[in-house]
Design a protein around this motif. Structure first.
Motif, PDB file in Angstrom:
ATOM      1  N   SER A   1       0.805  -1.225   0.000  1.00 19.27           N
ATOM      2  CA  SER A   1       0.000   0.000   0.000  1.00 19.27           C
ATOM      3  C   SER A   1       0.841   1.280   0.000  1.00 19.27           C
ATOM      4  O   SER A   1       0.288   2.381   0.003  1.00 19.27           O
ATOM      5  CB  SER A   1      -0.916   0.003   1.235  1.00 19.27           C
ATOM      6  N   ASN A   2       2.162   1.149   0.006  1.00 20.32           N
ATOM      7  CA  ASN A   2       3.015   2.337   0.113  1.00 20.32           C
ATOM      8  C   ASN A   2       2.965   3.173  -1.164  1.00 20.32           C
ATOM      9  O   ASN A   2       3.332   2.706  -2.245  1.00 20.32           O
ATOM     10  CB  ASN A   2       4.459   1.924   0.420  1.00 20.32           C
ATOM     11  N   TRP A   3       2.521   4.429  -1.022  1.00 13.75           N
ATOM     12  CA  TRP A   3       2.392   5.321  -2.167  1.00 13.75           C
ATOM     13  C   TRP A   3       3.731   5.639  -2.818  1.00 13.75           C
ATOM     14  O   TRP A   3       3.791   5.995  -4.003  1.00 13.75           O
ATOM     15  CB  TRP A   3       1.738   6.635  -1.729  1.00 13.75           C
ATOM     16  N   VAL A   4       4.823   5.511  -2.054  1.00 14.89           N
ATOM     17  CA  VAL A   4       6.150   5.889  -2.559  1.00 14.89           C
ATOM     18  C   VAL A   4       6.487   5.138  -3.841  1.00 14.89           C
ATOM     19  O   VAL A   4       7.119   5.701  -4.752  1.00 14.89           O
ATOM     20  CB  VAL A   4       7.227   5.622  -1.480  1.00 14.89           C
ATOM     21  N   TYR A   5       6.073   3.880  -3.945  1.00 14.58           N
ATOM     22  CA  TYR A   5       6.481   3.071  -5.092  1.00 14.58           C
ATOM     23  C   TYR A   5       5.423   3.005  -6.194  1.00 14.58           C
ATOM     24  O   TYR A   5       5.524   2.180  -7.094  1.00 14.58           O
ATOM     25  CB  TYR A   5       6.866   1.668  -4.614  1.00 14.58           C
ATOM     26  N   LYS A   6       4.432   3.877  -6.108  1.00 11.49           N
ATOM     27  CA  LYS A   6       3.483   3.987  -7.212  1.00 11.49           C
ATOM     28  C   LYS A   6       4.213   4.593  -8.410  1.00 11.49           C
ATOM     29  O   LYS A   6       4.978   5.551  -8.277  1.00 11.49           O
ATOM     30  CB  LYS A   6       2.299   4.873  -6.825  1.00 11.49           C
ATOM     31  N   GLY A   7       3.954   4.048  -9.574  1.00 14.32           N
ATOM     32  CA  GLY A   7       4.700   4.442 -10.771  1.00 14.32           C
ATOM     33  C   GLY A   7       4.660   5.917 -11.086  1.00 14.32           C
ATOM     34  O   GLY A   7       5.645   6.486 -11.573  1.00 14.32           O
ATOM     35  N   ASP A   8       3.531   6.593 -10.790  1.00  8.30           N
ATOM     36  CA  ASP A   8       3.441   8.008 -11.157  1.00  8.30           C
ATOM     37  C   ASP A   8       4.206   8.914 -10.211  1.00  8.30           C
ATOM     38  O   ASP A   8       4.209  10.136 -10.378  1.00  8.30           O
ATOM     39  CB  ASP A   8       1.979   8.446 -11.268  1.00  8.30           C
ATOM     40  N   ASN A   9       4.868   8.352  -9.199  1.00  6.28           N
ATOM     41  CA  ASN A   9       5.730   9.139  -8.313  1.00  6.28           C
ATOM     42  C   ASN A   9       7.203   9.046  -8.718  1.00  6.28           C
ATOM     43  O   ASN A   9       8.069   9.550  -7.998  1.00  6.28           O
ATOM     44  CB  ASN A   9       5.567   8.670  -6.866  1.00  6.28           C
ATOM     45  N   TRP A  10       7.448   8.429  -9.875  1.00 10.44           N
ATOM     46  CA  TRP A  10       8.811   8.266 -10.383  1.00 10.44           C
ATOM     47  C   TRP A  10       8.856   8.735 -11.838  1.00 10.44           C
ATOM     48  O   TRP A  10       7.946   8.452 -12.620  1.00 10.44           O
ATOM     49  CB  TRP A  10       9.249   6.796 -10.297  1.00 10.44           C
ATOM     50  N   TYR A  11       9.927   9.438 -12.181  1.00 19.97           N
ATOM     51  CA  TYR A  11      10.115   9.812 -13.579  1.00 19.97           C
ATOM     52  C   TYR A  11      10.465   8.579 -14.406  1.00 19.97           C
ATOM     53  O   TYR A  11      10.031   8.420 -15.537  1.00 19.97           O
ATOM     54  CB  TYR A  11      11.232  10.856 -13.718  1.00 19.97           C
TER      55      TYR A  11
END
Length: 325
Positions: A288-298
């Protein structure tokens, strides 16, 4: 006779054309070259001339290093943060007056050492944050720019022309060299990482025995920059790494071993410490960690500033607590 006069006139015309071109070329570089005249404010906009750090880095890394060196020399604050393209895109510090971000795409071990030396030489009581990444074993010094680079170099001209475009047409790119808050970075979702990226982003090797030794050697070399009794601190940090590139538990274990080995570093720094993203529950790779959601990474290697903000908050909190202790 007439033929000789015609040839002479033609040669004179060619010579005058070359001279005129050189005069115009030099004038253009002199007035808009962002390498050697970054301090000069625009008479039209009353703001520093724009720099395109990515282009600058590709065209002439030595000139970019020269400008980063000058940025450090002009900075009167205590905290300087030095790192790679991950720092360049992920940490929104460009408008932070208390922390100077100094970053370079593809920065080498030797360049980091050079920048740390510069920062400590410029001010005694200073804390330097240094990114740990794949460091290798080569400590080459950055190439010094020549007079030709500053005046008639085509690299300078090309970046100057791009800078004119950025100054008048790209309002989101008015940044110091090495300072960038991520806007406009080409996005490739982590799940679409290329085979080249997956093969060459070998972060897991950093936390194996040889990788840890390489990191320790690097930290030891950089820490030699401190002067005895000068109130200088170095904080090495490991920024967030995407969960598929390295096992999170492996990072935690490797970092724990590195922290124990810090005592092996022979340094005149007041303190040498290590902070990793794996120290904080914010970055645990649960589902559930939002950090590793794809849209949080270029892309698979570069996180966005919303992740960088969380990490920086934890990094600065940790150092503030250490100072109080």
């Amino acid at each position: 006779m007439e033929s000789n006069k015609g040839k002479t006139s033609f040669l004179v015309l060619v010579a005058l054309s070359i001279v005129l071109w050189e005069v115009l070329f030099f004038a253009l570089i002199f007035f808009i070259n962002p390498y050697s005249f970054y301090d000069r404010t625009s008479s039209l906009h009353n703001k520093p001339l724009v720099l395109n750090a990515a282009v600058m880095n590709n065209k002439n890394p030595g000139l970019l290093m020269h400008k980063l060196e000058k940025n450090i020399g002009d900075f009167n604050g205590r905290d300087v943060l030095i790192g790679s393209s991950r720092v360049f895109t992920g940490f929104a510090l460009c408008n932070n007056g208390s922390v100077l971000k100094v970053s370079k795409l593809g920065v080498t071990s030797g360049e980091i050492k050079f920048l740390v030396d510069t920062a400590f030489h410029n001010m005694a009581n200073r804390r330097i944050y240094v990114e740990l990444r794949g460091v290798g074993s080569v400590y080459s010094q950055p190439e010094k720019p020549s007079l030709f680079d500053f005046t008639l170099g085509f690299d300078s001209l090309s970046v100057s022309l791009i800078s004119i475009y950025n100054l008048y047409f790209d309002n989101d790119n008015k940044r110091m060299p090495g300072c960038y808050d991520g806007y406009g970075w080409k996005e490739v979702p982590p799940g679409e990482a290329s085979e080249y990226q997956r093969k060459h982003l070998t972060y897991s090797q950093l936390f194996e025995s040889q990788g840890r030794q390489d990191l320790l050697n690097f930290m030891s070399t950089v820490s030699q920059s401190c002067a005895s009794g000068s109130g200088q601190d170095i904080v090495f940090f490991i920024a967030p790494i995407y969960k598929t590139l390295v096992d999170y538990q492996k990072v935690k274990q490797g970092v724990a071993k590195l922290k124990k080995q810090l005592t092996q570093i022979n340094s005149h720094c007041d303190s040498v410490s290590l902070v990793s993203y794996s120290d904080f529950d914010d970055f645990a790779p649960n589902q559930s960690n939002w950090v590793y959601k794809g849209d949080n990474w270029y892309d698979i290697n570069h996180f966005k500033p919303n992740i960088g903000d969380v990490f920086l908050e934890r990094l600065f909190e940790t150092e503030a607590q250490s100072s109080r202790d």
